[in-house]
Design a protein around this motif. Structure first.
Motif, short mmCIF file in Angstrom:
data_model
loop_
_atom_site.label_atom_id
_atom_site.label_comp_id
_atom_site.label_asym_id
_atom_site.label_seq_id
_atom_site.Cartn_x
_atom_site.Cartn_y
_atom_site.Cartn_z
N ALA A 61 -4.75 1.71 4.68
CA ALA A 61 -4.92 2.86 3.49
C ALA A 61 -4.59 4.12 4.11
O ALA A 61 -3.68 4.82 3.52
CB ALA A 61 -6.25 2.75 2.90
N LEU A 120 -6.53 3.84 -2.52
CA LEU A 120 -5.90 2.53 -1.76
C LEU A 120 -7.08 1.72 -1.33
O LEU A 120 -7.01 0.51 -1.64
CB LEU A 120 -4.89 2.94 -0.69
CG LEU A 120 -3.79 3.72 -1.06
CD1 LEU A 120 -3.39 4.28 0.13
CD2 LEU A 120 -2.62 2.54 -1.32
N ALA A 180 0.72 -1.15 0.09
CA ALA A 180 0.02 0.05 -0.09
C ALA A 180 1.10 1.27 0.08
O ALA A 180 0.51 2.20 -0.80
CB ALA A 180 -0.88 -0.15 1.14
N ALA A 213 1.11 4.25 -2.63
CA ALA A 213 0.58 5.42 -2.38
C ALA A 213 1.84 6.47 -2.93
O ALA A 213 1.50 7.66 -3.13
CB ALA A 213 0.58 5.52 -0.94
N TYR A 228 -7.42 -2.26 0.07
CA TYR A 228 -6.53 -2.04 1.06
C TYR A 228 -7.42 -1.76 2.18
O TYR A 228 -8.31 -0.96 2.01
CB TYR A 228 -5.15 -1.20 1.05
CG TYR A 228 -4.27 -1.68 0.26
CD1 TYR A 228 -3.32 -2.60 0.83
CD2 TYR A 228 -4.00 -0.99 -0.75
CE1 TYR A 228 -2.45 -3.17 -0.32
CE2 TYR A 228 -3.03 -1.56 -1.97
CZ TYR A 228 -2.47 -2.70 -1.53
OH TYR A 228 -1.50 -3.22 -2.49
#
Length: 171
Positions: free
Chosen positions: A145, A135, A108, A112, A140
């Motif tokens: 997230a 996310l 994640a 990101a 996630y």
């Protein structure tokens, strides 16, 4: 009729891997001269294809999990949903996901980071909300997230002039 149904299934399998459930749907929909295969014939064909190794839900699940993680950056929730939509049984889905390392947080954060720079023109709350949404849609869970989004946005803004008022100590 059975031979033609088998040929149809082989043609479908050449273009895309199918789960046993998806193959059953293909065979049940097969019609020749207004006649459909009975369920016994469908089961016989599926058993034969499984025995030959043409159909294997466990192998397909493993491939889909690998692809979902490596190419799409998906989390466990999205992977589980995708496998269930393909008609793969729950126990096979669970076994495939158990093979996955428990690194949702790392994946994640990696995703990101790739998206955070593109959100730099937005205010902090909007950027955070959008990144957490991206996310979440990738599968996630909320806490993973949120943590990944906050970390990636903080890293992306480091070294950039902050907006807002600056107070200077005048001693």
């Amino acid at each position: 009729m059975r031979e033609a149904a088998e040929e149809l299934l082989v043609r479908k399998l050449r273009s895309r891997s199918l789960s046993i459930s998806e193959s059953r749907t293909v065979l049940k929909g097969y019609e020749h001269d207004g006649t459909r295969l009975d369920s016994g014939a469908v089961d016989d064909i599926l058993d034969d294809f499984c025995r030959r190794g043409y159909l294997d839900d466990a192998l397909l699940a493993g491939q889909l999990v690998t692809s979902g993680v490596e190419r799409k950056g998906q989390g466990r929730v999205a992977l589980s949903r995708a496998l269930a939509q393909r008609g793969i049984p729950r126990d096979v889905v669970d076994a495939a996901l158990d093979e996955l390392p428990d690194d949702d947080a790392e994946r994640a954060l990696e995703y990101a980071r790739t998206k955070a720079r593109g959100l730099s023109r937005l205010d902090g709350d909007t950027a955070l909300r959008r990144l957490v949404g991206q996310l979440s849609r990738r599968g996630y869970n909320g806490s993973v997230a949120m943590t990944a989004a906050k970390t990636a946005l903080a890293e992306a803004s480091f070294g950039r002039p902050s907006s807002g008022v600056r107070f200077v100590d005048s001693d």
